[in-house]
Motif scaffolding. Structure first.
Motif, PDB file in Angstrom:
ATOM      1  N   PHE B 256       1.088  -1.601  -0.080  1.00  0.00           N
ATOM      2  CA  PHE B 256      -0.164  -0.110   0.050  1.00  0.00           C
ATOM      3  C   PHE B 256       0.748   1.135   0.412  1.00  0.00           C
ATOM      4  O   PHE B 256       1.273   1.517   0.677  1.00  0.00           O
ATOM      5  N   ASP B 257       1.327   1.395  -1.158  1.00  0.00           N
ATOM      6  CA  ASP B 257       2.170   2.606  -1.296  1.00  0.00           C
ATOM      7  C   ASP B 257       1.829   4.093  -1.816  1.00  0.00           C
ATOM      8  O   ASP B 257       2.437   4.773  -2.475  1.00  0.00           O
ATOM      9  N   VAL B 259       0.946   3.808  -4.910  1.00  0.00           N
ATOM     10  CA  VAL B 259       1.489   4.062  -6.348  1.00  0.00           C
ATOM     11  C   VAL B 259       0.106   3.429  -7.344  1.00  0.00           C
ATOM     12  O   VAL B 259      -0.649   4.142  -8.379  1.00  0.00           O
ATOM     13  N   LYS B 260      -0.206   2.632  -6.934  1.00  0.00           N
ATOM     14  CA  LYS B 260      -1.065   1.548  -8.029  1.00  0.00           C
ATOM     15  C   LYS B 260      -3.055   1.513  -7.539  1.00  0.00           C
ATOM     16  O   LYS B 260      -3.726   1.970  -8.602  1.00  0.00           O
ATOM     17  N   TYR B 261      -2.810   1.928  -6.440  1.00  0.00           N
ATOM     18  CA  TYR B 261      -4.614   1.377  -5.914  1.00  0.00           C
ATOM     19  C   TYR B 261      -4.383   2.042  -4.447  1.00  0.00           C
ATOM     20  O   TYR B 261      -3.351   3.097  -3.926  1.00  0.00           O
ATOM     21  N   ILE B 271       8.321  10.811  -6.085  1.00  0.00           N
ATOM     22  CA  ILE B 271       7.867   9.562  -5.748  1.00  0.00           C
ATOM     23  C   ILE B 271       8.163   8.872  -4.536  1.00  0.00           C
ATOM     24  O   ILE B 271       7.234   9.173  -4.280  1.00  0.00           O
ATOM     25  N   TYR B 275       5.444   7.894  -1.707  1.00  0.00           N
ATOM     26  CA  TYR B 275       5.612   7.157  -0.996  1.00  0.00           C
ATOM     27  C   TYR B 275       5.382   7.127   0.653  1.00  0.00           C
ATOM     28  O   TYR B 275       3.631   6.985   1.640  1.00  0.00           O
TER      29      TYR B 275
END
Ligand SMILES: [Zn+2]
Lengths: 477, 412
Positions: B256-257, B259-261, B271, B275
């Motif tokens: 769970f960072d 980035v994706k969802y 970046i 995070y």
């Protein structure tokens, strides 16, 4: 002072499996971005890894080809770091009990043979690819490569020159390609290499400061990088141009220089621990024996076998560059007993069709047994060479039986010499001028007549026999 | 306070509620975290498919603490639940008390369901590791967590367990079907002996002890011998479990960072900012502390003296249980130290879940089945799930100890 170079390599090789290592997505490069992805290889919560046994097969095969000890219980571990191409923020790899350890690879250079020790081979999953879009100035991630199975082959620091490094890489490539572990194509990234290098005064047994170079994607780049790095180290030691530190450097082949990578990208504690979701893999005797049974002979052993069958050194060398070619040859030879002819058909006709299709030797898919049948049909004078080439083209498109195809398409050499003579007589009668020129001593004048006869006969005639009959007919008349 | 954080629009079949670490495509799955607020899974958990195939309907998703490892749901992004007496309770047990569901299926990460069942006088079974697929549950402690069932009676819990147990190719730790079948029918308890964990029981208060006493009396009546045992090695499970749990949690929630969802900070230029800020803004305090602790335990410096030692402690606990089960059918112990937790005491000690889990860690670390009923916990050998449930069911029916009353009195 004279120095010696100490080099160890970490070579990553993508395994030639059909699917990824922990999910069932296809392992295929070059397709549309993010077309081979699923919740597992995208790091979605709730998915669990299911190990692809085929990847373990290939890891074991690599270990055996490099004379390694195979760990009968091999385990997977998690390596944690944050990077956008790593969707789960951890990589599943082998830290504590890799599949293979303690091997050797024998290389040959000008200085003779040398054994390079392999410390270990471990399996792991690849990361995705970051693609920078300059138009929108954003970076996007392609997860097609995520979770593609890799092996990392870690050598001991036994290499001492660029020549040895190149010989080692070429040997690895030859062995792994021959065992169908990987295509090992550096230009496609299926083989990648990190170079650990240090120098020390000749004869010293103390290791110097070591730097690691990443991003090496061709043999020639590796040569250049090693030369550059050795010079840089010597310069630093002798002239104090800089202080050498243990670090990771990126090789920029265009600039011909290496650069220190930001510490953040490389330093760090990866917090390895055993992955509780991947059960330890126990390789029993049955499994071990099965993989051992599939090992090919070493390429040089196979090459000698081929030479003993009557092939030229050149052909034997070519065929043993690819296990696919070699297997095709073996099947064709078994079906025909015609060693040289089979080698010829593969080395010239098959490869030229592949080249025309933009494919490589590993893409050869035709049935070797049927290729052998075709070669035999030519050898027995049943099908002419020209027609056989046409049949071969068809065999690349579909799996046809060469004899049945030749019969169905009127490609069988005629044994009816009277019928052939009738055709010849007709052609000679219709082309009196050429016939007269030939009789008058112009030997080239026979060529158009020969061509017309061959065309009329649809190629179904042995050229030498046709030529003899044609000469006889002209001289009669 | 919210119990059901998502309610199904229509439910066909006997209603079962899922705790919110179980992924569903019909409703969001949040894990009790701001990080996953509104997260829609692309696939259903295997237990959802199995429940529906057995004629159950998913009635909704019950609130849980953030990633399910807290004491009693107090860390949920959607708010903690209290009962009328002002005690912290789990949403699942409240829903069962109100008969809103026949059973609740959740992920037993750190024993909260067992504590909740003990305090509410309900039944909970944490099955043998590997007999129920974890596919489609948000992973927190992969090596020890298990899909668990809570219900008002042992029979109902057994029905649901039988529906969800079974081999699943999608879970590499899932056991073969023939073995999974064993949790569906009770085998005979051959020793006719039960071990009473001495110091674990001594660590509980009088109300809990009275439940233990009631069980001892019941078991003796039923022909069992009950013997007090030295449980020092079982007590040692807790610190090892805390190290393993925190380490695995640290790794598992690293996906769970932002980035994706899930939650992404609006305040990020690089970046690294993305995070750091996403996780800082979306994670709660207990979770952050646990991540830091787990990260420390896995560091190069601590790996051997802490993490690896905890793995070896796991082996010691497993072997100690094996030794005990050579002689006894089950080990009797509390599931919690008291019959109610107040919000005030949890606020005063945020790490209570790392202490109260001394009662649940032994079965979790060893992957053994644990059944809570009538305010007590029975831990048995692998695959004794059904036998434990049957015994607990008899106890539950025979005594119906006034557990709930005592609990609420104490809170007052
Ligand atoms: Zn996938």
């Amino acid at each position: 002072m004279r120095y010696e170079t100490v080099i160890g390599l970490e070579v990553h090789v993508e395994l030639a499996t059909d699917s990824k290592i922990f999910c069932s997505c296809a392992n295929r490069s070059g397709d549309e971005q993010n077309s081979h992805v699923c919740p597992a290889c995208c790091g979605m919560p709730g998915m669990l890894p299911v190990t692809n046994k085929r990847a373990v097969d290939l890891g074991m095969t690599a270990g055996m080809m490099l004379n390694c000890h195979i760990n009968r219980t091999t385990t997977f571990d998690k390596k944690s770091y944050y990077y956008p191409d790593l969707p789960g923020s951890y990589q599943t790899t082998q830290w504590f009990s890799p599949v293979a350890v303690n091997g050797t690879v024998r290389i040959e250079t000008e200085n003779g043979p040398k054994d390079i020790r392999v410390k270990q081979i471990h399996m792991e999953e690849d990361a995705g690819k970051l693609v920078h879009d300059t138009l929108s100035n954003t970076t996007l991630v392609d997860f097609n490569r995520t979770s593609v199975p890799l092996i990392e082959i870690v050598s001991q620091p036994d290499l001492s020159s660029a020549d040895e490094v190149v010989a080692y890489l070429e040997r690895l490539r030859s062995l792994l390609r021959f065992a169908k572990v990987s295509e090992c194509r550096m230009e496609l990234g299926t083989m990648r290499c990190d170079v650990n290098l240090s120098i020390r005064p000749e004869g010293s047994d103390k290791l110097g400061v070591r730097t690691e170079m990443k991003n090496m994607n061709s043999i020639s780049a590796i040569r250049r990088a090693i030369a550059y790095e050795v010079d840089r180290h010597i310069d630093a030691i002798e002239n104090g141009t800089e202080e050498l530190v243990q670090e990771t450097r990126r090789w920029d082949d265009e600039k011909g220089m290496s650069f220190a990578m930001r510490n953040k990208e490389t330093a760090g504690d990866y917090r390895y621990f055993p992955d509780p979701n991947v059960m330890p893999i126990v390789i029993d005797d049955e499994w071990y024996g099965r993989i051992q049974g599939t090992l090919p002979p070493f390429p040089e052993v196979k090459k000698q076998q081929l030479i003993d069958q009557g092939l030229t050194e050149y052909d034997a060398d070519l065929l043993t560059q690819s296990r696919v070619l070699c297997d095709c040859y073996d099947a064709a030879f078994a079906a025909s007993g015609l060693a040289k002819e089979c080698a010829n058909w593969i080395a010239t006709n098959c490869l030229s069709i592949l080249k025309k299709n933009g494919q490589t030797m590993d893409d050869l898919e035709i049935d070797g047994d049927r290729l052998g049948q075709l070669v035999k049909l030519v050898g027995d004078g049943v099908v002419s060479n020209a027609n056989a080439k046409k049949i071969l083209e068809v065999m690349f498109e579909e799996d046809v039986d060469p004899k049945a195809y030749a019969e169905a398409n009127d490609m069988i050499v005629s044994n009816d010499t009277d019928a052939v003579m009738d055709v010849i007589r007709g052609i000679v009668a219709a082309n009196e001028k050429d016939a007269n020129d030939f009789r008058g001593g112009n030997e080239k004048a026979i060529n158009p007549l020969f061509g017309k006869c061959m065309k009329e006969l649809k190629g179904n005639c042995a050229p030498q026999q046709l030529r003899e009959m044609l000469i006889a007919c002209i001289m009669e008349g | 306070m919210s119990l059901l954080i998502n309610k199904a629009q229509e439910t066909a079949g006997k209603p079962v509620v899922l705790e919110d670490l179980v992924l569903t495509t019909a409703m969001p799955t949040t894990g009790g975290s701001k990080m996953l607020d509104g997260y829609m899974s692309l696939f259903d958990a295997e237990v959802v498919a199995k429940l529906e195939a057995a004629g159950y309907g998913i009635a909704g998703k019950a609130n849980i603490g953030e990633f399910g490892f807290d004491l009693m749901g107090e860390t949920s992004y959607f708010g903690a639940c209290e009962n009328e007496a002002g005690a912290l309770v789990s949403a699942a047990s409240q829903l069962l008390s109100a008969s809103e569901a026949q059973a609740v299926v959740g992920l037993d990460v750190n024993g909260v369901q067992r504590r909740a069942a003990a305090q509410a006088g309900q039944v909970c079974v944490k099955p043998t590791y590997g007999t129920v697929s974890r596919f489609g549950t948000i992973a927190v402690v992969c090596s020890g967590e298990a899909v668990c069932v809570s219900a008002n009676t042992a029979a109902e819990a057994q029905d649901v367990l039988s529906a969800i147990a079974g081999h699943d190719d999608k879970d590499g730790t899932s056991l073969p079907q023939a073995v999974c079948e064993k949790v569906k029918t009770p085998a005979e308890l051959a020793h006719k002996k039960i071990a009473l964990a001495k110091s674990l029981t001594a660590a509980a208060d009088e109300a809990v002890k009275s439940c233990i006493d009631a069980f001892v009396a019941f078991a003796q009546d039923a022909g069992f011998t009950v013997e007090e045992i030295d449980d020092a090695l079982l007590v040692a499970a807790r610190p090892a479990w805390n190290v393993l749990m925190s380490s695995e949690l640290c790794n598992n929630v690293s996906r769970f960072d932002g980035v994706k969802y899930g939650y992404r900070s609006a305040n990020a230029e690089t970046i690294d900012d993305l995070y750091t800020n996403s996780r800082t803004e979306a994670f709660g305090e207990l979770l952050k502390n646990t991540i830091l602790f787990g990260s420390e335990m896995l560091s190069e410096e601590n790996y051997m003296p802490r993490y690896d030692k905890s793995l070896r402690m796991r082996r010691v606990v497993v072997e100690e249980f094996a030794r005990l089960f050579g002689e006894y059918d089950a080990v009797l112990m509390p599931a919690c130290s008291k019959m109610a937790y107040t919000p005030a005491e949890v606020a005063a000690d945020k790490f209570l879940c790392f202490k109260e889990n001394m009662f649940t860690a032994p079965a979790s670390i060893a992957g053994l089945p644990a059944v809570v009923a009538g305010g007590v916990q029975l831990v048995g050998p692998a695959f004794s799930d059904a036998a434990l449930l049957a015994l607990a069911g008899q106890f539950d029916a025979a005594s119906k100890t006034p557990v709930a009353c005592e609990a609420s009195e104490e809170v007052r």
